[in-house]
Design an enzyme around this catalytic site. Structure first.
Site, PDB file in Angstrom:
ATOM      1  N   THR A  57       0.841  -1.200   0.000  1.00 41.28           N
ATOM      2  CA  THR A  57       0.000   0.000   0.000  1.00 41.28           C
ATOM      3  C   THR A  57       0.877   1.251   0.000  1.00 41.28           C
ATOM      4  O   THR A  57       0.496   2.290  -0.527  1.00 41.28           O
ATOM      5  CB  THR A  57      -0.964   0.023   1.209  1.00 41.28           C
ATOM      6  OG1 THR A  57      -0.228   0.198   2.412  1.00 41.28           O
ATOM      7  CG2 THR A  57      -1.797  -1.239   1.266  1.00 41.28           C
ATOM      8  N   ARG A 175     -43.429  24.213   4.446  1.00 41.16           N
ATOM      9  CA  ARG A 175     -42.323  23.972   5.374  1.00 41.16           C
ATOM     10  C   ARG A 175     -41.012  24.292   4.687  1.00 41.16           C
ATOM     11  O   ARG A 175     -40.967  24.472   3.464  1.00 41.16           O
ATOM     12  CB  ARG A 175     -42.316  22.502   5.839  1.00 41.16           C
ATOM     13  CG  ARG A 175     -42.010  21.535   4.719  1.00 41.16           C
ATOM     14  CD  ARG A 175     -41.811  20.090   5.186  1.00 41.16           C
ATOM     15  NE  ARG A 175     -41.454  19.249   4.046  1.00 41.16           N
ATOM     16  CZ  ARG A 175     -41.120  17.967   4.122  1.00 41.16           C
ATOM     17  NH1 ARG A 175     -41.117  17.344   5.286  1.00 41.16           N
ATOM     18  NH2 ARG A 175     -40.795  17.291   3.042  1.00 41.16           N
ATOM     19  N   GLN A 218     -38.728  12.551  -1.098  1.00 41.39           N
ATOM     20  CA  GLN A 218     -38.625  11.441  -2.052  1.00 41.39           C
ATOM     21  C   GLN A 218     -38.980  11.908  -3.462  1.00 41.39           C
ATOM     22  O   GLN A 218     -38.345  11.502  -4.442  1.00 41.39           O
ATOM     23  CB  GLN A 218     -39.573  10.298  -1.636  1.00 41.39           C
ATOM     24  CG  GLN A 218     -39.134   9.505  -0.416  1.00 41.39           C
ATOM     25  CD  GLN A 218     -39.627  10.069   0.914  1.00 41.39           C
ATOM     26  OE1 GLN A 218     -39.855  11.267   1.060  1.00 41.39           O
ATOM     27  NE2 GLN A 218     -39.763   9.192   1.906  1.00 41.39           N
TER      28      GLN A 218
HETATM   29  O1  LIG Z   1     -40.205  14.554   2.810  1.00 42.20           O
HETATM   30  C1  LIG Z   1     -40.380  13.818   3.809  1.00 42.20           C
HETATM   31  N1  LIG Z   1     -40.390  12.467   3.650  1.00 42.20           N
HETATM   32  C2  LIG Z   1     -40.589  11.605   4.680  1.00 42.20           C
HETATM   33  O2  LIG Z   1     -40.584  10.354   4.509  1.00 42.20           O
HETATM   34  C3  LIG Z   1     -40.778  12.169   5.958  1.00 42.20           C
HETATM   35  N2  LIG Z   1     -40.975  11.624   7.201  1.00 42.20           N
HETATM   36  C4  LIG Z   1     -41.073  12.671   8.070  1.00 42.20           C
HETATM   37  O3  LIG Z   1     -41.233  12.553   9.317  1.00 42.20           O
HETATM   38  N3  LIG Z   1     -40.951  13.862   7.417  1.00 42.20           N
HETATM   39  C5  LIG Z   1     -40.753  13.577   6.103  1.00 42.20           C
HETATM   40  N4  LIG Z   1     -40.557  14.374   5.024  1.00 42.20           N
END
Ligand SMILES: O=c1[nH]c(=O)c2[nH]c(=O)[nH]c2[nH]1
Length: 296
Positions: A57, A175, A218
């Site tokens: 290495t 939010r 997501q």
């Molecule tokens: O965008 C989000 N996805 C989640 O899966 C999730 N779970 C959570 O408590 N807040 C959020 N916000």
């Protein structure tokens, strides 16, 4: 009872390499963290301690520094390909190599217009990354970025989720959405303008984050990966790891004040961790390309 040696690799992790281009009085610098790992006919070293195929290495580390002197480092993908191909073509019994490079961003200290010739400040926490895998005569390049921190102050909702006896989270239609993006994308081939492609994938994902009205992180993840693939035919798949950097509304009622989505507590943990792969349906998977990258 039979016991045998399973998959293995070995190398030097986190070789810190800084180069200074002094070809003109206006210097430029590169700051890299390079890890190499080799695979191949390594049974003997594991089973009997026979080091005949075990390129130290320490030698791998020295090769990184020597290569940086012999030729300009250039783009991290090219440097990783050079190193990986060198190890596989010259080291006895070595048939595969993995070279991981993180690049730290520096910018010139702004002095009189164009920035100082030889004084720099670290630009931000974000790192540009590459993971190059040499497997015989095949090469895989997975490039990406780490710790790109982004925030939307509106345009994000989260509601409609299942509720049970442990649910306390209030639904929201407005939010803060913030994350530190780790993204890796796999190239279909190596005939790529690496710097241009990097800048363009990064910009495309940022634009998608900004312009997606998000009902869940997501959904933003998918939008970012999809936009990157749509704009970049050279990219086969994008993997994203997105910590949800929660911003909680502070209760100001005890002070007789309304909190109209203006004052937040930025929590650092725990955080939701949203991860996923966005890929083209018509491209075969390449598990070798991802072997031993830490992220999802
Ligand atoms: O965008 C989000 N996805 C989640 O899966 C999730 N779970 C959570 O408590 N807040 C959020 N916000």
């Amino acid at each position: 009872m039979g016991i045998s040696m399973g998959p293995n690799q070995y190398g030097k992790a986190e070789v810190r390499l800084v180069t200074v281009d002094r070809s003109t009085p206006r210097h430029s610098i590169k700051d890299l963290n390079v890890s190499s790992a080799l695979r191949g006919d390594l049974d003997a070293v594991h089973l009997t301690g026979d080091n005949g195929n075990c390129l130290p290495t320490d030698t791998q580390k020295n090769t990184v520094y020597a290569f940086a002197k012999e030729q300009p480092v250039g783009e991290i993908e090219d440097f990783a390909l050079r190193l990986g191909r060198h190890f596989v073509s010259t080291a006895e019994g070595i048939t595969g190599a993995r070279v991981l490079i993180d690049e730290y961003a520096w910018q010139r200290i702004p002095v009189e217009g164009t920035g100082h010739d030889h004084s720099f400040s670290r630009a931000h926490d974000e790192k540009r990354t590459t993971a190059v895998t040499i497997d015989g005569d095949q090469a895989h390049v997975v490039s990406g970025l780490k710790d790109l921190v982004v925030l939307k102050s509106t345009g994000s909702e989260f509601w409609g989720y299942p509720k049970d006896e442990y649910t306390t989270l209030p639904e929201t239609t407005d939010r803060i959405l913030s994350t530190a993006v780790t993204a890796r994308w796999r190239y279909l081939h190596t005939d790529v303008d690496w710097a241009k492609s990097f800048e363009s994938v990064r910009a495309t994902m940022l634009e998608a984050f900004a312009t997606t009205h998000s009902l869940a992180l997501q959904q933003s993840l998918h939008a970012m990966g999809k936009a990157a693939l749509e704009a970049h035919p050279e990219v086969a798949e994008v993997r994203l790891s997105l910590p949800n950097k929660h911003h909680f509304l502070v209760d100001l009622k005890p002070f007789g004040l309304e909190n109209d989505n203006e004052v937040f507590f930025a929590a650092d943990r725990p955080y939701g961790l949203i991860e996923g792969v966005v890929r083209r349906d018509d491209v075969p998977e390449a598990p070798m390309a991802w072997y031993s990258t830490a992220e999802f």
